[in-house]
Scaffold this motif. Sequence first.
Motif, PDB file in Angstrom:
ATOM      1  N   ILE A  52      48.178  25.830 -50.411  1.00  0.00           N
ATOM      2  CA  ILE A  52      47.875  27.428 -50.594  1.00  0.00           C
ATOM      3  C   ILE A  52      49.110  28.105 -50.256  1.00  0.00           C
ATOM      4  CG2 ILE A  52      45.466  27.188 -50.452  1.00  0.00           C
ATOM      5  CD1 ILE A  52      45.466  28.031 -47.666  1.00  0.00           C
ATOM      6  N   ASP A  53      49.164  29.408 -50.328  1.00  0.00           N
ATOM      7  CA  ASP A  53      50.132  30.124 -49.873  1.00  0.00           C
ATOM      8  C   ASP A  53      49.638  30.714 -48.615  1.00  0.00           C
ATOM      9  OD1 ASP A  53      52.387  32.001 -49.093  1.00  0.00           O
ATOM     10  OD2 ASP A  53      52.083  33.008 -50.989  1.00  0.00           O
ATOM     11  N   PRO A  54      50.172  30.308 -47.404  1.00  0.00           N
ATOM     12  CA  PRO A  54      49.756  30.959 -45.893  1.00  0.00           C
ATOM     13  C   PRO A  54      49.722  32.425 -45.794  1.00  0.00           C
ATOM     14  CG  PRO A  54      50.838  29.120 -45.745  1.00  0.00           C
ATOM     15  CD  PRO A  54      51.335  29.202 -47.204  1.00  0.00           C
ATOM     16  N   ASP A  55      50.724  33.048 -46.548  1.00  0.00           N
ATOM     17  CA  ASP A  55      50.790  34.490 -46.788  1.00  0.00           C
ATOM     18  C   ASP A  55      49.727  35.240 -47.343  1.00  0.00           C
ATOM     19  OD1 ASP A  55      52.966  34.669 -44.907  1.00  0.00           O
ATOM     20  OD2 ASP A  55      54.572  34.671 -46.640  1.00  0.00           O
ATOM     21  N   THR A  56      49.300  34.675 -48.596  1.00  0.00           N
ATOM     22  CA  THR A  56      48.192  35.595 -49.324  1.00  0.00           C
ATOM     23  C   THR A  56      46.926  34.854 -49.426  1.00  0.00           C
ATOM     24  OG1 THR A  56      48.851  34.235 -51.122  1.00  0.00           O
ATOM     25  CG2 THR A  56      50.205  36.478 -50.558  1.00  0.00           C
ATOM     26  N   ALA A  57      46.816  33.858 -48.977  1.00  0.00           N
ATOM     27  CA  ALA A  57      45.381  33.184 -48.830  1.00  0.00           C
ATOM     28  C   ALA A  57      44.372  33.593 -47.973  1.00  0.00           C
ATOM     29  CB  ALA A  57      45.594  31.536 -48.933  1.00  0.00           C
ATOM     30  N   GLU A  58      43.135  33.531 -48.163  1.00  0.00           N
ATOM     31  CA  GLU A  58      42.047  33.986 -47.392  1.00  0.00           C
ATOM     32  C   GLU A  58      42.316  33.516 -45.948  1.00  0.00           C
ATOM     33  OE1 GLU A  58      38.345  33.453 -49.324  1.00  0.00           O
ATOM     34  OE2 GLU A  58      38.800  35.063 -50.866  1.00  0.00           O
ATOM     35  N   TYR A  59      42.079  33.898 -45.043  1.00  0.00           N
ATOM     36  CA  TYR A  59      41.995  33.375 -43.787  1.00  0.00           C
ATOM     37  C   TYR A  59      41.258  32.323 -43.545  1.00  0.00           C
ATOM     38  CZ  TYR A  59      42.762  33.043 -38.622  1.00  0.00           C
ATOM     39  OH  TYR A  59      43.029  32.222 -37.436  1.00  0.00           O
ATOM     40  N   VAL A  60      39.997  32.168 -44.065  1.00  0.00           N
ATOM     41  CA  VAL A  60      39.165  30.960 -43.910  1.00  0.00           C
ATOM     42  C   VAL A  60      39.848  29.765 -44.502  1.00  0.00           C
ATOM     43  CG1 VAL A  60      37.084  29.959 -44.752  1.00  0.00           C
ATOM     44  CG2 VAL A  60      37.092  32.503 -44.265  1.00  0.00           C
ATOM     45  N   SER A  90      44.846  29.294 -31.870  1.00  0.00           N
ATOM     46  CA  SER A  90      44.581  29.984 -30.809  1.00  0.00           C
ATOM     47  C   SER A  90      44.956  31.457 -30.860  1.00  0.00           C
ATOM     48  CB  SER A  90      44.544  29.321 -29.419  1.00  0.00           C
ATOM     49  OG  SER A  90      44.299  28.037 -29.205  1.00  0.00           O
ATOM     50  N   GLY A  91      45.938  31.702 -31.496  1.00  0.00           N
ATOM     51  CA  GLY A  91      46.531  33.141 -31.623  1.00  0.00           C
ATOM     52  C   GLY A  91      45.866  33.920 -32.516  1.00  0.00           C
ATOM     53  N   SER A  92      46.720  34.965 -33.084  1.00  0.00           N
ATOM     54  CA  SER A  92      46.222  35.938 -34.180  1.00  0.00           C
ATOM     55  C   SER A  92      46.317  34.906 -35.790  1.00  0.00           C
ATOM     56  CB  SER A  92      46.866  37.290 -34.307  1.00  0.00           C
ATOM     57  OG  SER A  92      48.439  36.756 -34.298  1.00  0.00           O
ATOM     58  N   GLN A  93      45.745  35.707 -36.303  1.00  0.00           N
ATOM     59  CA  GLN A  93      45.858  35.226 -37.780  1.00  0.00           C
ATOM     60  C   GLN A  93      47.449  35.347 -38.278  1.00  0.00           C
ATOM     61  OE1 GLN A  93      43.393  37.353 -40.820  1.00  0.00           O
ATOM     62  NE2 GLN A  93      41.720  37.461 -39.511  1.00  0.00           N
ATOM     63  N   ASP A  94      48.191  36.296 -38.118  1.00  0.00           N
ATOM     64  CA  ASP A  94      49.476  36.461 -38.193  1.00  0.00           C
ATOM     65  C   ASP A  94      50.272  35.238 -37.662  1.00  0.00           C
ATOM     66  OD1 ASP A  94      49.151  38.502 -39.681  1.00  0.00           O
ATOM     67  OD2 ASP A  94      49.598  39.901 -38.208  1.00  0.00           O
ATOM     68  N   ASP A  95      49.778  34.818 -36.383  1.00  0.00           N
ATOM     69  CA  ASP A  95      50.709  33.815 -36.004  1.00  0.00           C
ATOM     70  C   ASP A  95      50.428  32.289 -36.577  1.00  0.00           C
ATOM     71  OD1 ASP A  95      51.403  35.259 -33.912  1.00  0.00           O
ATOM     72  OD2 ASP A  95      49.770  34.927 -32.312  1.00  0.00           O
ATOM     73  N   LEU A  96      49.132  32.175 -36.835  1.00  0.00           N
ATOM     74  CA  LEU A  96      48.834  30.954 -37.822  1.00  0.00           C
ATOM     75  C   LEU A  96      49.610  30.936 -38.994  1.00  0.00           C
ATOM     76  CD1 LEU A  96      47.441  28.141 -37.944  1.00  0.00           C
ATOM     77  CD2 LEU A  96      45.270  29.544 -38.549  1.00  0.00           C
ATOM     78  N   ARG A  97      49.696  32.091 -39.789  1.00  0.00           N
ATOM     79  CA  ARG A  97      50.106  32.091 -41.105  1.00  0.00           C
ATOM     80  C   ARG A  97      51.785  32.018 -41.088  1.00  0.00           C
ATOM     81  NH1 ARG A  97      46.898  34.661 -44.966  1.00  0.00           N
ATOM     82  NH2 ARG A  97      44.747  35.580 -44.166  1.00  0.00           N
ATOM     83  N   ALA A  98      52.342  32.517 -39.987  1.00  0.00           N
ATOM     84  CA  ALA A  98      53.653  32.429 -39.801  1.00  0.00           C
ATOM     85  C   ALA A  98      54.266  30.898 -39.579  1.00  0.00           C
ATOM     86  CB  ALA A  98      54.313  33.080 -38.690  1.00  0.00           C
ATOM     87  N   PHE A  99      53.249  30.177 -38.527  1.00  0.00           N
ATOM     88  CA  PHE A  99      53.622  28.628 -38.297  1.00  0.00           C
ATOM     89  C   PHE A  99      53.538  28.117 -39.349  1.00  0.00           C
ATOM     90  CE2 PHE A  99      52.224  24.398 -36.851  1.00  0.00           C
ATOM     91  CZ  PHE A  99      53.439  24.247 -35.876  1.00  0.00           C
ATOM     92  N   LYS A 101      53.758  28.850 -42.295  1.00  0.00           N
ATOM     93  CA  LYS A 101      54.785  29.188 -43.316  1.00  0.00           C
ATOM     94  C   LYS A 101      56.217  28.819 -43.225  1.00  0.00           C
ATOM     95  CE  LYS A 101      55.990  31.600 -47.256  1.00  0.00           C
ATOM     96  NZ  LYS A 101      55.531  31.340 -48.596  1.00  0.00           N
ATOM     97  N   THR A 102      56.619  28.675 -41.934  1.00  0.00           N
ATOM     98  CA  THR A 102      57.955  28.633 -41.433  1.00  0.00           C
ATOM     99  C   THR A 102      58.195  27.309 -40.510  1.00  0.00           C
ATOM    100  OG1 THR A 102      57.636  29.936 -39.456  1.00  0.00           O
ATOM    101  CG2 THR A 102      58.409  30.992 -41.569  1.00  0.00           C
ATOM    102  N   ARG A 103      57.465  26.842 -39.951  1.00  0.00           N
ATOM    103  CA  ARG A 103      57.384  25.834 -38.671  1.00  0.00           C
ATOM    104  C   ARG A 103      56.777  24.459 -39.018  1.00  0.00           C
ATOM    105  NH1 ARG A 103      60.109  26.662 -34.427  1.00  0.00           N
ATOM    106  NH2 ARG A 103      58.903  25.244 -33.235  1.00  0.00           N
ATOM    107  N   ILE A 104      55.762  24.476 -39.639  1.00  0.00           N
ATOM    108  CA  ILE A 104      55.080  23.328 -39.976  1.00  0.00           C
ATOM    109  C   ILE A 104      55.996  21.947 -40.341  1.00  0.00           C
ATOM    110  CG2 ILE A 104      54.197  23.816 -42.076  1.00  0.00           C
ATOM    111  CD1 ILE A 104      52.414  22.019 -39.293  1.00  0.00           C
TER     112      ILE A 104
END
Length: 250
Positions: A52-60, A90-99, A101-104
């Motif tokens: 999925i696209d972590p930027d646009t997918a539902e947070y669930v 453990s952080g915010s939604q943006d933190d998880l989406r960014a990780f 998207k860019t660091r995994i």
Amino acid sequence: MRWKILAGALMALAFVIPATPAAAQVASPGLDESCQTVERKVYKDIRELVTIDPDTAEYVKVRRLANQILSAANKHSFVATPPELQTAMSGSQDDLRAFLKTRIEERWLTDLRIKIGKAMAADPDHTNVYEAAQEVLNTSSMDAHLAFLNDGLYAARELDCAAQPTPTPSATATATPTPSTTVTASPTTPATDTPTPTPSTSLGTASGEGGGLPLTGANTATVAGIGGALLLLGGAGYLIGRRRRTRFLT
């Protein structure tokens, strides 16, 4: 009508049969660092997990993806990916989406490089493993790292294990047991010291010197008998002499 049903069944089998071997495909066994046959470890490609696209997918769905990645990382015993992924979760939604998207992929590649380094350390005498691993570590390709861990490592080990000399069994001499004679010591009678008799008295000398005791018993009776005989002889001689003298005077 029957031929239509038969044709439909054949078409269904055509779709099912090719898919069955792929689903049942299992990695062939390989060799470990001690040249023993073991089950291969198959490392997953992180890019295939991110569907999925972590930027646009539902947070669930993003959370579900993060849990899937964490489970795969723990299964591979990774050390870099799990702690950073848990921090992002453990952080915010943006933190998880960014990780995601860019660091995994970077963390996943770090864990793969750690696994290759451990394989090199476990095979210090395997030249092919060392050279192949070093060549992969000189690149930053995710494909090269996965190809080495899933296939190249085992191929290099086969070459190194085949090059090792085969140990020659040495003949072991079997010693023939020699019957041993058991000597049973019989109990010995303890030696008894026999006391040496020590004279309690010493014979006295004729002069009476030496501190001896006076003679008694048989020796005393002999002397007394001789003395009595001499006394009788003396008395008899005296009487005979007197009688002769009286006759001479008359």
